[in-house]
Design a protein around this motif. Sequence first.
Motif, PDB file in Angstrom:
ATOM      1  N   UNK A 172       6.618  16.737  16.447  1.00 19.89           N
ATOM      2  CA  UNK A 172       7.262  17.493  14.891  1.00 19.89           C
ATOM      3  C   UNK A 172       6.332  15.551  14.120  1.00 19.89           C
ATOM      4  N   UNK A 173       5.590  15.911  13.119  1.00 22.08           N
ATOM      5  CA  UNK A 173       5.652  15.247  11.744  1.00 22.08           C
ATOM      6  C   UNK A 173       6.454  15.123  10.451  1.00 22.08           C
ATOM      7  N   UNK A 174       6.512  13.957  10.635  1.00 23.22           N
ATOM      8  CA  UNK A 174       7.737  13.924   8.828  1.00 23.22           C
ATOM      9  C   UNK A 174       6.753  12.935   8.047  1.00 23.22           C
ATOM     10  N   UNK A 183       0.601  -1.058   0.115  1.00 22.73           N
ATOM     11  CA  UNK A 183      -0.015   0.596   0.119  1.00 22.73           C
ATOM     12  C   UNK A 183       1.070   1.195  -0.290  1.00 22.73           C
ATOM     13  N   UNK A 184       1.758   1.283   0.190  1.00 23.19           N
ATOM     14  CA  UNK A 184       2.754   2.325  -0.278  1.00 23.19           C
ATOM     15  C   UNK A 184       3.610   2.534   0.569  1.00 23.19           C
ATOM     16  N   UNK A 185       4.072   3.737   0.963  1.00 20.46           N
ATOM     17  CA  UNK A 185       5.257   4.401   2.097  1.00 20.46           C
ATOM     18  C   UNK A 185       4.889   5.274   2.713  1.00 20.46           C
ATOM     19  N   UNK A 186       5.062   5.618   3.226  1.00 23.27           N
ATOM     20  CA  UNK A 186       5.310   7.340   4.313  1.00 23.27           C
ATOM     21  C   UNK A 186       5.120   7.986   3.106  1.00 23.27           C
ATOM     22  N   UNK A 187       5.166   9.504   3.149  1.00 22.60           N
ATOM     23  CA  UNK A 187       5.473  10.731   2.585  1.00 22.60           C
ATOM     24  C   UNK A 187       6.469  11.132   2.917  1.00 22.60           C
ATOM     25  N   UNK A 214       1.224  10.984   6.553  1.00 18.13           N
ATOM     26  CA  UNK A 214       2.514  12.200   7.937  1.00 18.13           C
ATOM     27  C   UNK A 214       2.314  11.239   8.829  1.00 18.13           C
ATOM     28  N   UNK A 215       2.938   9.839   8.744  1.00 15.10           N
ATOM     29  CA  UNK A 215       3.426   8.334   9.158  1.00 15.10           C
ATOM     30  C   UNK A 215       3.750   8.072  10.397  1.00 15.10           C
ATOM     31  N   UNK A 216       3.052   8.388  12.040  1.00  8.32           N
ATOM     32  CA  UNK A 216       3.734   8.391  13.016  1.00  8.32           C
ATOM     33  C   UNK A 216       5.347   7.557  13.149  1.00  8.32           C
TER      34      UNK A 216
END
Length: 394
Positions: free
Chosen positions: A161-163, A140-144, A201-203
């Motif tokens: 902070x969000x990455x 299902x794909x990666x984090x942004x 923005x996956x934790x």
Amino acid sequence: MTMLKAPATDTTLVRKNVVELTAQEKSDFVHAIKTLKTLPGTNSKNVSLYDELVAIHSGAMTFDKMQLGGLVILPQDTPSTGPATGADAAHEHGGFLPWHREYLSRFEKALQSVNPKVTVPYWDWADPRSVDVIFDANFLGTNGTGSTLIIEFPDGGATIRLDGGPVVSGNFSEANGWTIVPDLHSNIGTAETLGTTLIRYLASPNAPAGFGFPLDKAETDRIVQSPDYATFRRFVEGEITINADGTQTECLNIPCNHNLVHSLVGGSVPNPNPNETNRRILSFGTISNTPASPNDPVFWLLHANADRLWAEWQKNGRKGSEFYAVPGTERYGHNLNDKMWPWDGGDSIPGSIGSTDIRPYLPVVSPDDIVRPIDTLDWRSYGYTYDTLVKRVP
């Protein structure tokens, strides 16, 4: 292709824990989803069958401007009309589980029109193996990537902070053909479009306990021990938690369970600006901007898990209509025998999100296509079950 309610079937397919899928099952699931994105819908905007499904979810949320427990006021130029007005058609009330069971089944039947063996896997959010399996470029794909957001709270408060950012590689990147309709990709707090690219923005895996994956297994286990439907619905949706000592805690600025997963994948934080009382929560990614959330295919796995937990709760001696919301306690569309929009014969008409009229994006729904919560209570009548229930299904 009009998406009618599927009749009961003697062929029961099993929805599996995503970590148990074979490589072929993962490939088949991805292929079926991406095929729906290429099949023409029935609406006047000439968007895909998949986009029509997104529009249904978006339209459901226009019946009440007060969203996320009143933490966000949905911008809306044109109000909804009809008896469903005044309550989100799909969330924050008793119909949350029936509505999503029906919605998820229609999505699954659409997938099965591509490949009859495909079922929707579920994301057991308390399983520590799940994140690596789901957010793989080949699934299902990666984090942004490419965006770091620093949210600072006044008066010496915490800094968050969000990455993440746009998903630029893998199956559900725009480069790989996953292009989102901008009008169906709105920020819940501003109604501004998030554009054509899936955003996550996956934790971080290093997030403190309670702010990352996996979610607490003991808490998840307590969901299926809920004493009544009203408690169960609020617990699994994420409005409350029940602690180990039996006390109940409201989940306000920090959501729980289903709501928390939306936040941890898409990136949601409390608004540090107290002057913005119309949006006390800031949401940045696709799945956390909830009208747009089905644009992220992770949405379906998340809701399959909520449905699985409901099925397990029902299987434990609570499968009759008496194990639903107390009659007369819900808003219209959420009581046992109310018609649920959009399967209500056209009784109610959704409003806009900002200036975007959702109606031209909706699928054609037959006037005879009527679904009430009472029609959804037996998951087995839909032709599926879950791997956790297989040994106990007659």
